[in-house]
Structure formats: structure tokens, C-alpha cells
Design a protein around this motif. Structure first.
Motif: not given
Length: 460
Positions: A401-424
Motif C-alpha cells: 500500500n505505498i502511495n507514489p502518487l501522493d508524492i507526485i501530486l505534492q511536487l507537481r502542485r509546488y511547480r504549478v502553484m509556487e513556480e508557475s511552471q505548468a505546461p502551456a
């Protein structure tokens, strides 16, 4: 001579205990770097999940043969090590088969069970090595998965080979002991007629018939020391190895997420802002999102998402230490299957590697160690994160029951919401959702035009 062996044995126990205690404290400290999250709810359901998934190996039996083999090696190794209690007492007290005179009727049965399991563990370890290096199962090959090109493959090889050596030492120790007992040599002869030959090792006795008494005692003592020192060394090594899941698998499953697998956790800070903007009453989740332990609002909003391991939750970090790198998550990942760089196994390995790097910093530079690295970018790239479709196949595939997705989502949220680095393309989708309440660029009033077109075609 006997007293010297006792002193050496107690010293070996003490050194092992010291190393394990040191490592456990270090790992616990690393896990506690993560943000707090309460995982103590619904204890009955958590116990049930742990018994089924961790102890019962439920998710391993999606492949029946592999499930049976894994259960044999897991249960066998754990149960066989119950014999360690007698070995430790014999080593400390200078006795030989201490329990045999006191539980004579069941003692041979217990050893027979241990021997059957030892033979099973030995056989399964050979099969597992064959799967790695002969039949070459794809998810276990470093040539196919770049995350395995470091220490992972040698680590697995060391563990499997060590288990084979330990099981051979156990069986041949019993066989040589039986021959000495038959010959009535020294204290071995005291159990003659009390302890019979054992189920598996009796077939190994012919190997020792040509040995002199002195050579046989030397072998018996050597096998005994190899078995117990091997187990002690194994216990220390496991704390540095991916096989730490032997210990952490149970608590990891107990504290795993009980929510439906398709449910993603909202960010309380964002939930609050949205509800305030829309004039909606604050939910419990949003209302308490920014309160500290004293019930007061902090001076500033915390970081959105996660950039480094300090920003992740403690359960994410326990997940990283619990991962055995089996690769079932990566084998199930549609992004990886289609050739993209994302590998859920690599996400967990990178998280653990980052924690290990911080641990080394504590040991070399002190408790205030800091560096300019982070989990995001230095270990895990944006290309990997953006490839995830959040299908949750990795979570479903993991045996513990390890959850890699939770880590992916948290890192991705940082890129989008803190660094504004979402793909176009993502930014376009976000804009459409904000303005049109749908991912597509058309007016909400035109949303059902497709139905009118269908009706017209049907009428025609």
C-alpha cells in the motif's frame, strides 16, 4: 574455551544492538522530518488491512505462483528465526540445545517445521535469483529501468545469497550435530535418545560420516557461529537495505490511506480561499487549515505543495523506507509502459535517497546540516511529474500500500502553484475551467450542442 565463546557471543550481541539502535533512531528522525498527519483513526479497519495485506500477503496473490513463493520466503524466514531465542540463550549461557530436555515431545516437531521452511526458503531464493539473472523478468532489469543501475541489483543479490548461506548453515549444523550425538561425543551425547534425527538434515548426515570427531566438532561450531553471526549481520544490513520493508511493511500498511483510491486530498489552504471568494461557509477542513497547535492563525501561509522531503508528510517518508523496489508499480504504470520517463518506483527510491543524503549530512556536519539541493529537480524532474495521469495503478499494484502518487501530486502542485511552471496546455485548461467551467474552450451554454447534433442526425 567455553567462557571465551560466551564472551565473544555477548560482545557480538552488544555490537549488533548498538548498530541497530543507532540506525533505527536515525531512520525515525528522518521520517519525522515530514509534516504531521493523523493516521490513528479507524483502528479496527487498520488492523484488518494490516493482517490481510501485510501478514496475509493478500496483494501478492494476484500472481498465485509468485505469491506462494513470496509467502514461503517471508513466513519461513520469520518463523525459522524463532530458533534464534534458543541459540542466543545457548550462546550466553554456554549450553547446547537448552530447550530440548524441557519440551522433549514437541522439540523435534518444532525443528522439523523449521527445517522444512528452511529448505523452502533456500529453494525459493534460488528461483528468485533465476528470475533475476536467467529468465530476466523485465521489471527487475537495470537495462530497462535506470533507477536500478546503482546499488539495487547488488543489494537484492546479497540478500538472496545471504539467505541461501544461512539456510545451508542451519541445515548442515543440525546434520553435523546429529552425527556427533550418534557418536556420543562430549556434551552432544547427553541428548542421545532424547533428540532424534530431524526431517531434512538427516539426509545430509552422510556428508559428515568421513569426518573425525575433532573435524566434526569444528564444523558444527563453525556452522553454528556462521548461522547466528550471519543473522546478526543481516539484521544490521537490513537497516541500510531496501529489505527494511521486513520491519516497516507492517506499520506502513497499518498507517496506509483508508480513503477510496480515486479520492485525492484537497489543499486546505486553497479550499479556504475558494470558499471565501464564493461567499460559502467554511468547512471544517478549510476552517482549521491554517491553525497551529494553539488554535491561532499563522502570520503567513505555508508552502503550496512540496519541494523537498521536509514538505512531504511523514507517511510519504515511511513509504520511501518501506519500498522493496519490486517494480510492480512501474510495471503497472501506463506512462512507463509507453516509454515515458516516469517510474513510480524511482519516485520512492529518489525520496529515500534524498533522506539518506540528509542523514549523511547529519553524521558528517552536525544536526544543523543544510544543503542547496531538493527532491524536486535534483532528484525528480518535471518531465517525470508531468507524465503522471493519476490513474492510481501504482497504488493498486503495491503489495504494501505505498502511495507514489501522493508524492507526485505534492511536487507537481509546488511547480504549478509556487513556480508557475505548468505546461502551456495545462494553463489553457486551467483558464477554461475558470472561465467556462469545463476543460474545453466553449461557452457553458453550448455544452449540450453535441446532443442536439446527435438528435438531428437521428431524425434524418
Amino acid at each position: 574455551m567455553e567462557i571465551i565463546q560466551q564472551i565473544l557471543f555477548v560482545a557480538a550481541l552488544a555490537v549488533t544492538a548498538w548498530y541497530i539502535t543507532k540506525r533505527v533512531k536515525l531512520i525515525a528522525r528522518a521520517i519525522n522530518l515530514g509534516r504531521p498527519e493523523d493516521r490513528t483513526d479507524n483502528a479496527a479497519e487498520r488492523w484488518k488491512t494490516m493482517l490481510l495485506v501485510a501478514f496475509g500477503q493478500k496483494k501478492m496473490f494476484t500472481n498465485l505462483l509468485v505469491g506462494i513463493m513470496h509467502f514461503v520466503i517471508y513466513a519461513g524466514f520469520v518463523i525459522i528465526n524463532l530458533e534464534i531465542l534458543e541459540i542466543i540463550l545457548d550462546g550466553v549461557l554456554g549450553t547446547h540445545r537448552l530447550f530440548a530436555p524441557y519440551i522433549t515431545p514437541v522439540y523435534p516437531i518444532l525443528i522439523d517445521v523449521f527445517e522444512v521452511l528452511a529448505f523452502g526458503v533456500l529453494a525459493v531464493c534460488v528461483v528468485f535469483l533465476t528470475r533475476r539473472f536467467v529468465t530476466r523478468v523485465s521489471r527487475l532489469q537495470a537495462g530497462r529501468h535506470r533507477e536500478l543501475r546503482g546499488w539495487s541489483v547488488p543489494d537484492a543479490t546479497i540478500i538472496l545469497t545471504a539467505e541461501i548461506v544461512l539456510m545451508i548453515a542451519f541445515l548442515t549444523w543440525n546434520a553435523s550435530d546429529s552425527v556427533l550425538r550418534d557418536r556420543g561425543v562430549g556434551h552432544y551425547g547427553e541428548l542421545q535418545g532424547v533428540v532424534p534425527d530431524f526431517l531434512i538434515s538427516q539426509y545430509l548426515k552422510p556428508l559428515f560420516t568421513g569426518f573425525s570427531d575433532t573435524a566434526l566438532v569444528a564444523y558444527e561450531r563453525g556452522a553454528w557461529w556462521l548461522h547466528i553471526l550471519g543473522i546478526l549481520a543481516f539484521a544490521v544490513y537490513v537497516t541500510y537495505s531496501k529489505h527494511l520493508h521486513i520491519a516497516l511493511g507492517f506499520p506502513n500498511v497499518y498507517f496506509s490511506d483508508l480513503q477510496p483510491k480515486g479520492e485525492m486530498q484537497n489543499m486546505p489552504e486553497i479550499t479556504k480561499e475558494v470558499q471565501l471568494a464564493l461567499g460559502l461557509p467554511l468547512t471544517t477542513e478549510a476552517d482549521g487549515s491554517q491553525e497551529n497547535d494553539n488554535g491561532q492563525q499563522p502570520a503567513e501561509v505555508g508552502r503550496f505543495g512540496a519541494k523537498d522531503v521536509h514538505d512531504l508528510k511523514w507517511i510519504n517518508l515511511m513509504n520511501a523506507y518501506s519500498c522493496t523496489e519490486c517494480g510492480r508499480c512501474t510495471a503497472a504504470c501506463p506512462a512507463n509502459i509507453t516509454g515515458k520517463k516516469l517510474s513510480p518506483r524511482k519516485i520512492m527510491m529518489d525520496t529515500r535517497d534524498r533522506l539518506e543524503e540528509i542523514q549523511r549530512g547529519w553524521q558528517t556536519q552536525g544536526d544543523d546540516y543544510k544543503d542547496d539541493k531538493s527532491l524536486l529537480n535534483d532528484y525528480i524532474t518535471a518531465e517525470e511529474l508531468n507524465a503522471c495521469t493519476t490513474c492510481q495503478a501504482c497504488i493498486n499494484a503495491c503489495p504494501i500500500n505505498i502511495n507514489p502518487l501522493d508524492i507526485i501530486l505534492q511536487l507537481r502542485r509546488y511547480r504549478v502553484m509556487e513556480e508557475s511552471q505548468a505546461p502551456a496546455s495545462w494553463n489553457a485548461m486551467f483558464s477554461n475551467i475558470e472561465n467556462n467551467m469545463a476543460p474545453w474552450k466553449f461557452s457553458p451554454g453550448d455544452r449540450f450542442n453535441w446532443a442536439d447534433q446527435v438528435n438531428e442526425s437521428v431524425i434524418k
